[in-house]
Design a protein around this motif. Structure first.
Motif, PDB file in Angstrom:
ATOM      1  N   LEU A 190       0.843  -1.191   0.000  1.00  0.00           N
ATOM      2  CA  LEU A 190       0.000   0.000   0.000  1.00  0.00           C
ATOM      3  C   LEU A 190       0.881   1.244   0.000  1.00  0.00           C
ATOM      4  CD1 LEU A 190      -2.713  -0.961   2.659  1.00  0.00           C
ATOM      5  CD2 LEU A 190      -2.710  -1.408   0.203  1.00  0.00           C
ATOM      6  N   GLU A 191       0.330   2.347  -0.488  1.00  0.00           N
ATOM      7  CA  GLU A 191       1.037   3.624  -0.407  1.00  0.00           C
ATOM      8  C   GLU A 191       1.067   4.007   1.062  1.00  0.00           C
ATOM      9  OE1 GLU A 191      -0.768   6.475  -3.062  1.00  0.00           O
ATOM     10  OE2 GLU A 191      -0.995   4.920  -4.594  1.00  0.00           O
ATOM     11  N   THR A 192       2.258   3.930   1.654  1.00  0.00           N
ATOM     12  CA  THR A 192       2.408   4.055   3.100  1.00  0.00           C
ATOM     13  C   THR A 192       3.030   5.394   3.471  1.00  0.00           C
ATOM     14  OG1 THR A 192       2.702   1.671   3.248  1.00  0.00           O
ATOM     15  CG2 THR A 192       3.431   2.965   5.142  1.00  0.00           C
ATOM     16  N   ARG A 193       2.502   6.005   4.494  1.00  0.00           N
ATOM     17  CA  ARG A 193       3.097   7.218   5.065  1.00  0.00           C
ATOM     18  C   ARG A 193       4.102   6.768   6.119  1.00  0.00           C
ATOM     19  NH1 ARG A 193      -2.450  10.788   5.552  1.00  0.00           N
ATOM     20  NH2 ARG A 193      -2.732  10.934   3.309  1.00  0.00           N
ATOM     21  N   ALA A 194       5.280   6.381   5.633  1.00  0.00           N
ATOM     22  CA  ALA A 194       6.319   5.847   6.519  1.00  0.00           C
ATOM     23  C   ALA A 194       6.722   6.901   7.539  1.00  0.00           C
ATOM     24  CB  ALA A 194       7.528   5.410   5.702  1.00  0.00           C
ATOM     25  N   GLY A 195       7.024   6.435   8.750  1.00  0.00           N
ATOM     26  CA  GLY A 195       7.454   7.352   9.790  1.00  0.00           C
ATOM     27  C   GLY A 195       7.393   6.722  11.162  1.00  0.00           C
ATOM     28  N   ILE A 196       7.793   7.480  12.141  1.00  0.00           N
ATOM     29  CA  ILE A 196       7.744   7.035  13.533  1.00  0.00           C
ATOM     30  C   ILE A 196       6.457   7.587  14.133  1.00  0.00           C
ATOM     31  CG2 ILE A 196       8.865   7.108  15.778  1.00  0.00           C
ATOM     32  CD1 ILE A 196      11.538   7.433  14.199  1.00  0.00           C
ATOM     33  N   TYR A 197       5.606   6.679  14.595  1.00  0.00           N
ATOM     34  CA  TYR A 197       4.305   7.039  15.141  1.00  0.00           C
ATOM     35  C   TYR A 197       4.296   6.794  16.639  1.00  0.00           C
ATOM     36  CZ  TYR A 197       2.566   7.196  10.366  1.00  0.00           C
ATOM     37  OH  TYR A 197       2.366   7.526   9.060  1.00  0.00           O
ATOM     38  N   ASN A 198       3.993   7.842  17.410  1.00  0.00           N
ATOM     39  CA  ASN A 198       3.799   7.687  18.846  1.00  0.00           C
ATOM     40  C   ASN A 198       2.363   7.212  19.035  1.00  0.00           C
ATOM     41  OD1 ASN A 198       3.469   7.831  21.594  1.00  0.00           O
ATOM     42  ND2 ASN A 198       3.877  10.014  21.763  1.00  0.00           N
ATOM     43  N   LEU A 199       2.205   5.945  19.391  1.00  0.00           N
ATOM     44  CA  LEU A 199       0.868   5.369  19.528  1.00  0.00           C
ATOM     45  C   LEU A 199       0.004   6.158  20.502  1.00  0.00           C
ATOM     46  CD1 LEU A 199       1.759   1.561  19.693  1.00  0.00           C
ATOM     47  CD2 LEU A 199       1.067   2.912  17.696  1.00  0.00           C
ATOM     48  N   LEU A 200       0.631   6.777  21.480  1.00  0.00           N
ATOM     49  CA  LEU A 200      -0.134   7.489  22.497  1.00  0.00           C
ATOM     50  C   LEU A 200      -0.723   8.811  21.994  1.00  0.00           C
ATOM     51  CD1 LEU A 200       2.073   6.723  25.618  1.00  0.00           C
ATOM     52  CD2 LEU A 200       0.228   5.384  24.589  1.00  0.00           C
ATOM     53  N   ASP A 201      -0.297   9.246  20.804  1.00  0.00           N
ATOM     54  CA  ASP A 201      -0.907  10.428  20.182  1.00  0.00           C
ATOM     55  C   ASP A 201      -2.287  10.106  19.615  1.00  0.00           C
ATOM     56  OD1 ASP A 201       1.288  12.021  20.744  1.00  0.00           O
ATOM     57  OD2 ASP A 201       2.147  11.855  18.726  1.00  0.00           O
ATOM     58  N   TYR A 202      -2.608   8.819  19.512  1.00  0.00           N
ATOM     59  CA  TYR A 202      -3.839   8.389  18.845  1.00  0.00           C
ATOM     60  C   TYR A 202      -4.730   7.637  19.825  1.00  0.00           C
ATOM     61  CZ  TYR A 202      -0.628   9.642  15.231  1.00  0.00           C
ATOM     62  OH  TYR A 202       0.284  10.323  14.493  1.00  0.00           O
ATOM     63  N   GLN A 203      -5.195   8.353  20.844  1.00  0.00           N
ATOM     64  CA  GLN A 203      -6.061   7.784  21.871  1.00  0.00           C
ATOM     65  C   GLN A 203      -7.376   8.539  21.914  1.00  0.00           C
ATOM     66  OE1 GLN A 203      -3.828   8.151  25.529  1.00  0.00           O
ATOM     67  NE2 GLN A 203      -2.541   6.412  25.047  1.00  0.00           N
ATOM     68  N   ASN A 204      -8.344   7.944  22.599  1.00  0.00           N
ATOM     69  CA  ASN A 204      -9.635   8.602  22.850  1.00  0.00           C
ATOM     70  C   ASN A 204     -10.325   9.072  21.576  1.00  0.00           C
ATOM     71  OD1 ASN A 204      -9.240   8.278  25.664  1.00  0.00           O
ATOM     72  ND2 ASN A 204      -7.891  10.058  25.646  1.00  0.00           N
ATOM     73  N   GLY A 205     -10.407   8.170  20.594  1.00  0.00           N
ATOM     74  CA  GLY A 205     -11.116   8.470  19.354  1.00  0.00           C
ATOM     75  C   GLY A 205     -10.291   9.147  18.283  1.00  0.00           C
ATOM     76  N   ILE A 206      -9.016   9.425  18.550  1.00  0.00           N
ATOM     77  CA  ILE A 206      -8.142  10.046  17.547  1.00  0.00           C
ATOM     78  C   ILE A 206      -7.414   8.938  16.805  1.00  0.00           C
ATOM     79  CG2 ILE A 206      -6.142  11.547  17.188  1.00  0.00           C
ATOM     80  CD1 ILE A 206      -6.983  13.002  19.790  1.00  0.00           C
ATOM     81  N   ASP A 207      -7.346   9.061  15.487  1.00  0.00           N
ATOM     82  CA  ASP A 207      -6.571   8.110  14.692  1.00  0.00           C
ATOM     83  C   ASP A 207      -5.836   8.859  13.598  1.00  0.00           C
ATOM     84  OD1 ASP A 207      -8.237   8.407  12.357  1.00  0.00           O
ATOM     85  OD2 ASP A 207      -9.637   6.939  13.161  1.00  0.00           O
ATOM     86  N   THR A 208      -5.022   8.151  12.836  1.00  0.00           N
ATOM     87  CA  THR A 208      -4.295   8.758  11.733  1.00  0.00           C
ATOM     88  C   THR A 208      -4.220   7.789  10.565  1.00  0.00           C
ATOM     89  OG1 THR A 208      -2.282   9.959  11.103  1.00  0.00           O
ATOM     90  CG2 THR A 208      -1.984   8.020  12.486  1.00  0.00           C
ATOM     91  N   LEU A 209      -4.281   8.314   9.361  1.00  0.00           N
ATOM     92  CA  LEU A 209      -4.169   7.503   8.158  1.00  0.00           C
ATOM     93  C   LEU A 209      -2.702   7.165   7.929  1.00  0.00           C
ATOM     94  CD1 LEU A 209      -5.625   6.346   5.634  1.00  0.00           C
ATOM     95  CD2 LEU A 209      -5.083   8.504   4.498  1.00  0.00           C
ATOM     96  N   ILE A 210      -2.376   5.861   7.853  1.00  0.00           N
ATOM     97  CA  ILE A 210      -0.983   5.468   7.630  1.00  0.00           C
ATOM     98  C   ILE A 210      -0.754   4.823   6.274  1.00  0.00           C
ATOM     99  CG2 ILE A 210      -0.366   5.288  10.072  1.00  0.00           C
ATOM    100  CD1 ILE A 210      -0.694   2.254   9.803  1.00  0.00           C
ATOM    101  N   ALA A 211      -1.817   4.336   5.633  1.00  0.00           N
ATOM    102  CA  ALA A 211      -1.647   3.720   4.311  1.00  0.00           C
ATOM    103  C   ALA A 211      -2.969   3.754   3.569  1.00  0.00           C
ATOM    104  CB  ALA A 211      -1.155   2.280   4.454  1.00  0.00           C
ATOM    105  N   GLN A 212      -2.855   3.835   2.227  1.00  0.00           N
ATOM    106  CA  GLN A 212      -4.055   3.877   1.392  1.00  0.00           C
ATOM    107  C   GLN A 212      -3.670   3.488  -0.020  1.00  0.00           C
ATOM    108  OE1 GLN A 212      -5.864   7.740   1.246  1.00  0.00           O
ATOM    109  NE2 GLN A 212      -7.344   7.162  -0.297  1.00  0.00           N
ATOM    110  N   SER A 213      -4.480   2.685  -0.674  1.00  0.00           N
ATOM    111  CA  SER A 213      -4.275   2.322  -2.079  1.00  0.00           C
ATOM    112  C   SER A 213      -5.575   1.787  -2.654  1.00  0.00           C
ATOM    113  CB  SER A 213      -3.191   1.241  -2.238  1.00  0.00           C
ATOM    114  OG  SER A 213      -1.915   1.763  -1.980  1.00  0.00           O
ATOM    115  N   ILE A 214      -5.661   1.834  -3.975  1.00  0.00           N
ATOM    116  CA  ILE A 214      -6.767   1.199  -4.680  1.00  0.00           C
ATOM    117  C   ILE A 214      -6.351  -0.260  -4.876  1.00  0.00           C
ATOM    118  CG2 ILE A 214      -8.171   1.173  -6.771  1.00  0.00           C
ATOM    119  CD1 ILE A 214      -8.521   3.746  -5.127  1.00  0.00           C
ATOM    120  N   VAL A 215      -7.171  -1.186  -4.375  1.00  0.00           N
ATOM    121  CA  VAL A 215      -6.859  -2.617  -4.451  1.00  0.00           C
ATOM    122  C   VAL A 215      -8.067  -3.349  -5.020  1.00  0.00           C
ATOM    123  CG1 VAL A 215      -5.263  -2.473  -2.492  1.00  0.00           C
ATOM    124  CG2 VAL A 215      -7.644  -3.100  -2.084  1.00  0.00           C
TER     125      VAL A 215
END
Length: 169
Positions: free
Chosen positions: A65-90
């Motif tokens: 998948l087209e990936t947004r490579a990087g270092i993700y602090n999992l704790l930034d994505y709590q309490n209903g917050i998320d982030t898009l890390i990959a997306q592709s037409i499959v």
């Protein structure tokens, strides 16, 4: 020669039939999102290099998948917050496995001290999530929910390992 009032409807019917057959060959805009449950640390950093999916029961169906490579602090994505890390037409079909290929810059920060976070086989074979999910045609989104509190293990040596406990939503 056939009358025009017969040929025109026949031509339109042929065009509509061909167009409908093409609609059956659908694709999915698949989006993989990341979130986490609360945990008592200030950072849990995971180095995501590539997200891959498998649409087959064997090794022939892997798609990068087209990936947004990087270092993700999992704790930034709590309490209903998320982030898009990959997306592709499959191709639309059954999703059998998701694989996160990880880098080496994984860490955990506790009480202002940063410790390396080891992820067994994370950079070799990747972090694997088995599932059997039918993708919806045109658009589908999966949320990968890490449970950091259950995933991070401190060994007797003081080293930290990530043995992921994950829910797919």
């Amino acid at each position: 020669m056939k009358p025009l009032h017969i040929l025109i409807p026949a031509a339109l019917l042929t065009i509509i039939t061909i167009a409908c057959k093409k609609d059956k060959e659908t694709t999915t805009d698949l989006r993989i999102r990341l979130t986490d449950n609360p945990y008592d640390a200030s950072e849990v950093n995971v180095d995501i290099r590539q997200v891959r999916i498998n649409l087959q029961d064997d090794s022939s169906g892997w798609v990068n998948l087209e990936t947004r490579a990087g270092i993700y602090n999992l704790l930034d994505y709590q309490n209903g917050i998320d982030t898009l890390i990959a997306q592709s037409i499959v191709p639309t079909g059954r999703l059998k496995e998701i694989r996160f290929v990880l880098g080496t810059q994984n860490s955990i920060k506790i009480a202002n001290t940063i410790y390396p976070l080891t992820i067994p086989s994370g950079s070799e074979s990747g972090l694997k999530i088995k599932l059997d999910k039918q993708l919806h045609a045109h658009l589908d989104s999966l949320v990968i929910d890490f449970d950091a509190a259950m995933s991070v293990i401190q060994e007797g040596t003081g080293n930290y390992k990530l043995k992921p406990v994950i829910k797919v939503k």
